[in-house]
Write an enzyme that holds these catalytic residues in place. Sequence first.
Site, PDB file in Angstrom:
ATOM      1  N   LYS A 115       9.377  23.033   6.756  1.00  0.00           N
ATOM      2  CA  LYS A 115       8.828  25.017   6.386  1.00  0.00           C
ATOM      3  C   LYS A 115      10.291  24.520   6.725  1.00  0.00           C
ATOM      4  CE  LYS A 115       4.826  24.758   9.899  1.00  0.00           C
ATOM      5  NZ  LYS A 115       4.468  24.777  11.035  1.00  0.00           N
ATOM      6  N   LYS A 218      -2.304  18.176   2.126  1.00  0.00           N
ATOM      7  CA  LYS A 218      -3.315  18.027   3.004  1.00  0.00           C
ATOM      8  C   LYS A 218      -4.010  19.378   3.468  1.00  0.00           C
ATOM      9  CE  LYS A 218      -1.464  19.492   7.154  1.00  0.00           C
ATOM     10  NZ  LYS A 218      -0.959  19.842   7.711  1.00  0.00           N
ATOM     11  N   LYS A 221      -4.078  26.019   6.501  1.00  0.00           N
ATOM     12  CA  LYS A 221      -4.371  27.421   6.038  1.00  0.00           C
ATOM     13  C   LYS A 221      -3.614  28.111   5.763  1.00  0.00           C
ATOM     14  CE  LYS A 221      -5.062  27.294  11.408  1.00  0.00           C
ATOM     15  NZ  LYS A 221      -3.857  27.035  12.868  1.00  0.00           N
TER      16      LYS A 221
HETATM   17  P1  TYM Z   1      -2.470  22.971  14.652  1.00  0.00           P
HETATM   18  O1  TYM Z   1      -2.810  23.995  15.544  1.00  0.00           O
HETATM   19  O2  TYM Z   1      -1.886  22.938  13.113  1.00  0.00           O
HETATM   20  O3  TYM Z   1      -3.613  22.183  14.477  1.00  0.00           O
HETATM   21  C1  TYM Z   1      -4.499  22.319  14.765  1.00  0.00           C
HETATM   22  C2  TYM Z   1      -5.564  20.748  14.883  1.00  0.00           C
HETATM   23  O4  TYM Z   1      -5.625  20.244  13.548  1.00  0.00           O
HETATM   24  C3  TYM Z   1      -5.262  19.021  13.034  1.00  0.00           C
HETATM   25  N1  TYM Z   1      -4.977  19.023  11.906  1.00  0.00           N
HETATM   26  C4  TYM Z   1      -6.171  18.437  10.677  1.00  0.00           C
HETATM   27  N2  TYM Z   1      -6.707  17.496  10.755  1.00  0.00           N
HETATM   28  C5  TYM Z   1      -7.088  16.817  10.345  1.00  0.00           C
HETATM   29  N3  TYM Z   1      -6.563  16.809   9.098  1.00  0.00           N
HETATM   30  C6  TYM Z   1      -6.057  18.648   8.631  1.00  0.00           C
HETATM   31  N4  TYM Z   1      -6.008  18.710   6.605  1.00  0.00           N
HETATM   32  C7  TYM Z   1      -5.531  19.288   9.924  1.00  0.00           C
HETATM   33  N5  TYM Z   1      -4.824  20.040  10.136  1.00  0.00           N
HETATM   34  C8  TYM Z   1      -4.589  20.763  11.158  1.00  0.00           C
HETATM   35  C9  TYM Z   1      -4.286  19.096  13.492  1.00  0.00           C
HETATM   36  O5  TYM Z   1      -3.893  17.496  13.956  1.00  0.00           O
HETATM   37  C10 TYM Z   1      -3.847  19.456  15.058  1.00  0.00           C
HETATM   38  O6  TYM Z   1      -4.853  18.229  16.129  1.00  0.00           O
HETATM   39  N6  TYM Z   1       1.403  21.065  16.991  1.00  0.00           N
HETATM   40  C11 TYM Z   1       0.091  21.831  17.436  1.00  0.00           C
HETATM   41  C12 TYM Z   1      -0.553  22.347  18.277  1.00  0.00           C
HETATM   42  C13 TYM Z   1       0.294  22.062  19.599  1.00  0.00           C
HETATM   43  C14 TYM Z   1      -0.097  20.453  19.953  1.00  0.00           C
HETATM   44  C15 TYM Z   1       0.375  20.514  21.574  1.00  0.00           C
HETATM   45  C16 TYM Z   1      -1.335  19.884  20.260  1.00  0.00           C
HETATM   46  C17 TYM Z   1       1.008  22.898  20.297  1.00  0.00           C
HETATM   47  N7  TYM Z   1       1.065  22.256  21.500  1.00  0.00           N
HETATM   48  C18 TYM Z   1       0.221  19.745  22.551  1.00  0.00           C
HETATM   49  C19 TYM Z   1      -1.476  18.100  20.782  1.00  0.00           C
HETATM   50  C20 TYM Z   1      -0.927  18.597  21.757  1.00  0.00           C
HETATM   51  C21 TYM Z   1      -0.222  21.930  16.127  1.00  0.00           C
HETATM   52  O7  TYM Z   1       0.312  23.047  14.960  1.00  0.00           O
HETATM   53  O8  TYM Z   1      -1.547  21.808  15.514  1.00  0.00           O
END
Ligand code: TYM
Length: 355
Positions: A115, A218, A221
């Site tokens: 990013k 990947k 969004k």
């Molecule tokens: P975020 O909001 O980007 O995504 C939410 C969850 O979706 C999963 N994910 C995917 N899994 C498989 N294939 C994909 N293409 C894909 N895109 C997204 C992500 O791995 C995630 O599990 N940092 C985290 C949010 C967070 C969090 C936490 C997670 C903040 N605090 C504490 C666990 C524990 C995030 O940005 O996820």
Amino acid sequence: MSEFKPLVFSGVQPTGNLHLGNYLGAIKKFVALQAKNDCIYCVVDLHALTAQLVHEDMPNQIRSITAAFLASGIDPKAHIVFNQSAVPQHAELAWIFNCVARIGWMERMTQFKDKAGGKNAEQVSLGLLAYPSLMAADILVYRATHVPVGDDQKQHLELTRDIAMKFNLDFASQIRETGAGIDIKVGDQPVHAYFPMVEPLIDGPAPRVMSLRDGTKKMSKSDASDLSRINLMDDAETISKKIKKAKTDPDALPSETEGLKGRPEADNLVGIFAALSDKSKADVLKDFGGQQFSVFKPALVDLAVETLAPVNGEMRRLMGDPGYIDTVLRDGGARARARAEKTMKEVRDIIGFVQ
Ligand code: TYM
């Protein structure tokens, strides 16, 4: 030797539409884990500010992730569903972790590099750099032990373990004095720990769902092409169009998973089929090995529509009742706050803050 009480925690950012990657990599696993575990699921609204400060529709973004949790089958009474900003203890612990973690650890995070790459330091927020420290605090403020996520979060969870370990070692004598820690083993090493070493739950046939337009990227969004992803709010016709247009190669499907090597698009579609139907990729290939995509794709359309239509319908119904969603969040927030405050009282004691 004892063990931390098992507790599942995970979070999803309220930024943009949820897609099939979020569903298969995270939310579907959240639902399955409820049967045998105590679970806390969080809409991480503080995280949403790290990449972009102003969000025109923040309240509805938060409600829509909550609606997706509930529509997918998360039970907010038996477990906890809340939004992060309702529990200020996350930010309090994150500050402490900012002082535990080293800048170099943060700069090495691939998501940060992706990013921030190419832009100068004036253009990315300090929050984006410190993001993994807040993520560690989200988990550890409940002393959670298991974290279901997609593969892209693996490095952040390794960092969470590093932060927990450094806190445990730096404050070892204070943890002993307060009596708040327990004896655990990390590998062969006995450690008197206040924070557990979290275990990522990244298994399953689709830990990284890839773009439908490019099997090496990947599903995300932020991809400019909406055809690259299936959104949870897409209707049946859109899902069908996107799968039919999904990039593939000209060969038939192999009969063994070995044959998916070097065929990222085929591997991705088989993984999606497997995750949606709770099967392994090997089982999917038992049924479809030797078949052309002209046969496999319509079957995948049927499966995706059949699985996602009820979630989609229930999300729309819930979004029509924001009052109910807000009640769920308020109730979950109050219960989360009580648990987080218990940890923070002990942490303040360990550090030596007068309270
Ligand atoms: P975020 O909001 O980007 O995504 C939410 C969850 O979706 C999963 N994910 C995917 N899994 C498989 N294939 C994909 N293409 C894909 N895109 C997204 C992500 O791995 C995630 O599990 N940092 C985290 C949010 C967070 C969090 C936490 C997670 C903040 N605090 C504490 C666990 C524990 C995030 O940005 O996820």
